[in-house]
Motif scaffolding. Sequence first.
Motif, PDB file in Angstrom:
ATOM      1  N   TYR A 101     -18.077   8.355   2.119  1.00 42.75           N
ATOM      2  CA  TYR A 101     -18.139   6.986   1.612  1.00 42.75           C
ATOM      3  C   TYR A 101     -18.534   6.927   0.132  1.00 42.75           C
ATOM      4  N   SER A 102     -19.424   7.802  -0.281  1.00 39.75           N
ATOM      5  CA  SER A 102     -19.913   7.739  -1.659  1.00 39.75           C
ATOM      6  C   SER A 102     -19.058   8.540  -2.625  1.00 39.75           C
ATOM      7  N   ARG A 103     -18.436   9.623  -2.137  1.00 43.69           N
ATOM      8  CA  ARG A 103     -17.702  10.517  -3.022  1.00 43.69           C
ATOM      9  C   ARG A 103     -16.354  10.916  -2.419  1.00 43.69           C
ATOM     10  N   PRO A 104     -15.655   9.987  -1.761  1.00 44.35           N
ATOM     11  CA  PRO A 104     -14.429  10.373  -1.066  1.00 44.35           C
ATOM     12  C   PRO A 104     -13.295  10.697  -2.031  1.00 44.35           C
ATOM     13  N   ARG A 105     -12.412  11.549  -1.574  1.00 47.33           N
ATOM     14  CA  ARG A 105     -11.150  11.721  -2.288  1.00 47.33           C
ATOM     15  C   ARG A 105     -10.353  10.431  -2.171  1.00 47.33           C
ATOM     16  N   LEU A 106      -9.684  10.061  -3.254  1.00 50.37           N
ATOM     17  CA  LEU A 106      -8.988   8.780  -3.316  1.00 50.37           C
ATOM     18  C   LEU A 106      -7.476   8.991  -3.416  1.00 50.37           C
ATOM     19  N   ARG A 107      -6.754   8.150  -2.703  1.00 47.14           N
ATOM     20  CA  ARG A 107      -5.289   8.191  -2.770  1.00 47.14           C
ATOM     21  C   ARG A 107      -4.808   7.496  -4.047  1.00 47.14           C
ATOM     22  N   ILE A 108      -3.663   7.895  -4.527  1.00 48.32           N
ATOM     23  CA  ILE A 108      -3.166   7.411  -5.823  1.00 48.32           C
ATOM     24  C   ILE A 108      -2.206   6.237  -5.658  1.00 48.32           C
ATOM     25  N   GLY A 109      -1.140   6.434  -4.875  1.00 43.92           N
ATOM     26  CA  GLY A 109      -0.133   5.392  -4.715  1.00 43.92           C
ATOM     27  C   GLY A 109       1.251   6.003  -4.637  1.00 43.92           C
ATOM     28  N   HIS A 110       2.278   5.169  -4.776  1.00 47.71           N
ATOM     29  CA  HIS A 110       3.643   5.680  -4.712  1.00 47.71           C
ATOM     30  C   HIS A 110       4.589   4.822  -5.536  1.00 47.71           C
ATOM     31  N   PHE A 111       5.686   5.420  -5.925  1.00 48.13           N
ATOM     32  CA  PHE A 111       6.813   4.713  -6.517  1.00 48.13           C
ATOM     33  C   PHE A 111       7.859   4.510  -5.424  1.00 48.13           C
ATOM     34  N   SER A 112       8.558   3.411  -5.486  1.00 50.57           N
ATOM     35  CA  SER A 112       9.664   3.148  -4.568  1.00 50.57           C
ATOM     36  C   SER A 112      10.964   3.111  -5.347  1.00 50.57           C
ATOM     37  N   LEU A 113      11.921   3.906  -4.906  1.00 53.71           N
ATOM     38  CA  LEU A 113      13.267   3.822  -5.457  1.00 53.71           C
ATOM     39  C   LEU A 113      14.036   2.811  -4.606  1.00 53.71           C
ATOM     40  N   GLU A 114      14.362   1.678  -5.225  1.00 53.42           N
ATOM     41  CA  GLU A 114      15.041   0.600  -4.520  1.00 53.42           C
ATOM     42  C   GLU A 114      16.525   0.640  -4.851  1.00 53.42           C
ATOM     43  N   PRO A 115      17.357   1.011  -3.888  1.00 55.54           N
ATOM     44  CA  PRO A 115      18.794   1.076  -4.161  1.00 55.54           C
ATOM     45  C   PRO A 115      19.427  -0.310  -4.167  1.00 55.54           C
TER      46      PRO A 115
END
Length: 757
Positions: A101-115
């Motif tokens: 909770y105090s020092r967790p690894r954090l997720r970044i995110g994503h890009f979406s390729l929209e056709p």
Amino acid sequence: MNASRAKRAVWALLLSLGMPVAGTGPDAVAAETESPIDWPAFMARHDMHFDKLPGKWTESPHFGNAAIGSMLYRDGNTVRLQVFRNDVHDHRDDTWGWPAYSRPRLRIGHFSLEPVGKLTGCQWRKDLWNAELTGTITTDRGEIKIRHFTHAVDMAIVTELSPSAGEQGCKWTWHPQEAKTSRPGYPARESDIAAFAKRYGNQYAQTLKLWKPNPPGRQEEKGKVSVWVQDLLAGGQYATAWSEQTRDATRTHVASIANSYPESTAATTAADDVARCLGLDRDPWVQAHRDWWHAYYPRSFVTIPDKSLESLYWQTIYRFGCTSRAGRYFVDTSGLWFQGGPWAYTTTNWNLQSAHWPVYAANRLEQGEELLNRFHQNRDALVKAVRPVEWQTDSALLAHEVAGDMAGHREQDMRYYAEVGNLPWTLNNCWSQYRYSMDDAMLREKLYPLLRRSINLYLHMVEEGPDGRLHLPPTYSPESGVWKDCNFDLALFKWGCLVLLKASHRLGIDDPLIPRWKEVVRKLVDFPADENGFCLGSDKTSSPQHRHLSNLLMIYPLYVVNIEQKGSSDVLLASYNRAHPIRGLPAMVQTHAGAIGAALGRGDTVLEGLKRLRDDLHPNGLWSCGGNPCIESTLGMANIVQDMLIQSWSDPSREEPGAIRIFPALPSAWKDVEFRDLRAEGAFLVSARRSGGKTVWVKIKSLAGEPCRVRPGIEGKMQAGGDRRFTLHEESPGVFQVDLKKGEVLFLQPAEGSAAP
């Protein structure tokens, strides 16, 4: 050695049978051991091919450079480009709970390729040799040609698109992940704090704060580069930057992720990296990426008859290149491609250790080096982790849950207060890093001081019993409970004392603790055992479904009890026979059980377990436990394969180094096997080939001039040669000593005309 030089080599007969042998055959051996490998063609056999879009991360091709990485898979009617950075974590103190909770690894995110159109399929190839994905994405409006890679040198995630006329309008969009832990359970109200404190530690009843989120992220524009900036409440910042550049018909999207603490400089760094990379001459820049991988793979070579396992082996070697590198990061619990879940931290009582087991024999020490570097850089944190505080004067401890800075302490999660062996266990990996390199400066400056402190913790705890033996108080055996004379800790305690005695002798250190270490070796209670092999502790037998084999560390990886010791075979086989049949989580179990079986020479059974491990992995070769990503059991299969081909372990209680054992645990079905430049303890590069079930040659090169003992496994009479006449002494049946100096090469092969006895 080239063929002409080999012809001038002086050959000597091994005197095991006392008869001279002509020396014409070794010319061919010398030439064969250096015959070129067509690496692009060989690696192409292990590429992954996709004829439909992968639908989730467990199917996705994945890329990385041991700092940042990527995955591609379908998400609705988009192609998700998920991005990662392995050192991004929060930096709060204990008033926000333990590290999940105090020092967790954090997720970044994503890009979406929209056709423009509706996705209908793909033709993708994940090219291992070049570490890139190529192919097409198809829609009902056309197709999009794609090339994707994470640059091996620069902090750049690169996607090139060449859309057809109907897909010219395809576009990228950015979707950040909220900067919060992925572990549930933090108190939402003050009334919830009591339950949290009851589970994790009473101190939280007085100190825990109600949750305050990190500041919201924001998007900034820096010239032609867009940047998503995430500041952290406790200081520091991480940022994702991106930009797209069009040249002719190709659109190149470059993204970078930077992390800074305590400074808030990540946004500038990430934006500068994107701008710089887009400004480089493209072809040489891409070639620099490929050159790194083309130098990485040939450090060693392995080919085995089971081509499914061979492909998995090389995909595993690829993953090591993606996830760990000196100066960047080590392999943590999830590996580079963190998907969230409750284990948002590095777990140090199994995952961290087993994940690094394969790097040493694979001759990829750069992939193991960062582990010891992190410990050395953060040694003050390991000292501060000790409880009671007064023991900090001479001891060190690795908490059960840490982030990349190793910060944490024994009381942060009271479920694991009695778990005290994680540091010496991980330092066993670091001892392997030393033994496979023979870097005495590393031993003196980094490893010895920290191992000494980790064993001092046990010296504070150990007591002499009425039987005159030394005993440990109840301690925690991972995933089982607290037991008296816990085998997990007894094994590490004894191993640590034995290794400190070896290291102090090697370094010429007259350590005042030498008498104490000798006393522990002499008087420590025997490892508790019964008809099921080694117990969890003196008051607890092993469980038939105990997936965490930490009660067997004395067998592997410590070799304190080993098959070459008289009278050991019964307890070793009982322990292995208890562990091998366990069906729950076969990838995790076999990562350890397979290595134990190989140490006992049980090749056929090990192969059966190795196939169970393979079948438990996700389609893309990764693994998770209950849906929570873990990477150690993905990587562990390479270690098992290596241990079937070569072993060089030493009995820590003996002065002489262990023999280099060639093909010590081959299954009966593996008649034709070859490896080149696998590394052995003592810093030797070893190559060998087996054909038709017989070993036909062995090559050993000394990198450090250490004493060389070898068990080549060659049937019948044998001949040896190289640049000079070697003197070999058969010290025990099948084990030979050879005076091999630094830089010299030894060749061994069956004598011409010799027949198996």
